[in-house]
Design an enzyme around this catalytic site. Structure first.
Site, PDB file in Angstrom:
ATOM      1  N   GLU A 144      -2.842  -5.167  24.008  1.00  0.00           N
ATOM      2  CA  GLU A 144      -1.723  -4.299  24.372  1.00  0.00           C
ATOM      3  C   GLU A 144      -2.050  -2.834  24.099  1.00  0.00           C
ATOM      4  O   GLU A 144      -1.775  -1.959  24.921  1.00  0.00           O
ATOM      5  CB  GLU A 144      -0.453  -4.683  23.607  1.00  0.00           C
ATOM      6  CG  GLU A 144       0.731  -3.796  23.969  1.00  0.00           C
ATOM      7  CD  GLU A 144       1.931  -3.973  23.044  1.00  0.00           C
ATOM      8  OE1 GLU A 144       2.659  -2.986  22.826  1.00  0.00           O
ATOM      9  OE2 GLU A 144       2.149  -5.105  22.558  1.00  0.00           O
ATOM     10  N   CYS A 212       9.574  -4.233  20.121  1.00  0.00           N
ATOM     11  CA  CYS A 212      10.411  -5.236  20.781  1.00  0.00           C
ATOM     12  C   CYS A 212      11.360  -5.872  19.775  1.00  0.00           C
ATOM     13  O   CYS A 212      10.921  -6.423  18.771  1.00  0.00           O
ATOM     14  CB  CYS A 212       9.526  -6.313  21.427  1.00  0.00           C
ATOM     15  SG  CYS A 212      10.457  -7.681  22.143  1.00  0.00           S
ATOM     16  N   ASN A 242       0.684 -11.354  15.490  1.00  0.00           N
ATOM     17  CA  ASN A 242       2.070 -11.605  15.135  1.00  0.00           C
ATOM     18  C   ASN A 242       2.176 -12.773  14.160  1.00  0.00           C
ATOM     19  O   ASN A 242       2.973 -12.749  13.215  1.00  0.00           O
ATOM     20  CB  ASN A 242       2.868 -11.883  16.411  1.00  0.00           C
ATOM     21  CG  ASN A 242       4.263 -12.407  16.146  1.00  0.00           C
ATOM     22  OD1 ASN A 242       4.514 -13.608  16.248  1.00  0.00           O
ATOM     23  ND2 ASN A 242       5.165 -11.523  15.792  1.00  0.00           N
ATOM     24  N   SER A 284       3.528 -16.696  19.728  1.00  0.00           N
ATOM     25  CA  SER A 284       2.518 -17.323  20.584  1.00  0.00           C
ATOM     26  C   SER A 284       2.381 -18.820  20.320  1.00  0.00           C
ATOM     27  O   SER A 284       1.459 -19.461  20.820  1.00  0.00           O
ATOM     28  CB  SER A 284       1.162 -16.640  20.355  1.00  0.00           C
ATOM     29  OG  SER A 284       0.816 -16.680  18.978  1.00  0.00           O
TER      30      SER A 284
END
Length: 300
Positions: A144, A212, A242, A284
């Site tokens: 990202e 987010c 994450n 994920s």
């Protein structure tokens, strides 16, 4: 000493709960749906990088015909379909696809896509004709982040933590953004430190909270979930940034938190004297994998 029948009843009373807030975020759900739809139409379908940082889910889709490739591979492909995952890509990727007649299936997360556009606008059209220094709070080399830096022709500076600020000329006008999956606390600490230094250095400082909320809100929820169980099994792929963050949050709340990537890694000794067992995971982590872990726990 308890009778055998009493022991059996106590074992059966162990409660196993899967965290309803864990699992794929909507960006990953969309990317996987687009991949499955394209694979139903024709194969092969190429994906630029792992579609999600979870080996089990990648393997499941590979069996359907999805082929994971690198950016070097992309340079040599022609006249094929390539899916761009939720992380997003820099403009150079789209240029290669155009040049090689590659059909792009774009699964970039809408939150990431909006952030790319904001950074591109700030870089190409500064409000007062003075080019600001664009900083991105994130992990260097992350997919990202590479896409975000690409919006500035590679000129944005990525900062991992407060220590990175020492090597930056903070007297310039600054625009600060964040990788969408970073910690809110970490971002706020960066904002506070730059603001403090700006008091003596001068120059304009604008910051934009681009984290987010679907991901950020999981932090509090997963802390609550971890504290509600005697033992926590955190399911995540080894590549998931994450996953590492959320696992560490669970561990802070509950020292009996264990990180695994597959049901086979479970250990019966982890469950000693535990009446409640929580199963959770990263953005994920597929729901079907957490269910497999819960099923395996029941057999232990």
């Amino acid at each position: 000493m308890p009778e055998a029948g009493i022991e059996r009843i106590m074992i059966e009373m162990k409660k196993i709960e899967i965290d309803s807030n864990s699992g794929f975020c909507f960006g990953v759900v969309t990317a996987i749906r687009k991949a499955e739809e394209a694979l139903e139409e024709s194969t092969p379908l190429y994906c630029l990088g792992d579609i999600v940082h979870n080996a089990a889910e990648v393997e499941r889709l590979e069996k359907k015909g999805l082929i994971t490739i690198t950016h070097d591979d992309l340079e040599n492909l022609h006249d094929v379909k390539v899916l761009l995952r939720a992380h997003g890509e820099p403009p150079s990727t789209y240029e290669i696809a155009r040049r090689n007649n590659i059909e792009i299936i774009d699964a970039t997360c809408p939150v990431v896509l909006q952030l790319q556009r904001r950074i591109k606008m700030a870089y190409e059209h500064p409000a007062d004709d003075r080019s600001p220094l664009i900083l991105i709070y994130g992990k260097p080399g992350h997919a990202e982040v590479n896409g975000l830096v690409g919006q500035t022709a590679g000129r944005a500076i990525v900062i991992r933590d407060l220590a990175d600020l020492d090597a930056i000329d903070l007297s310039r006008d600054i625009r600060l953004y964040s990788q969408t999956t970073k910690s809110l606390d970490g971002f706020r600490a960066i904002v506070e430190e730059i603001s403090r230094r700006k008091e003596s250095l001068g120059g304009e400082f604008q910051w934009f909270d681009t984290i987010c909320r679907q991901v950020a809100n999981r932090m509090d929820k997963i802390r609550e979930f971890a504290g509600a169980h005697d033992v926590v099994i955190f399911v995540s792929g080894a590549k998931s940034s994450n996953g590492k963050v959320l696992f560490n949050e669970c561990l802070k709340v509950n020292p009996r938190t264990h990180l695994i990537s597959a049901p086979e890694e479970l250990r019966a000794e982890w469950l000693e004297n535990a009446e409640t067992i929580g199963v959770c995971g990263a953005t994920s982590t597929p729901a079907w994998l957490m269910q497999q872990v819960a099923d395996r726990l029941a057999t232990l």
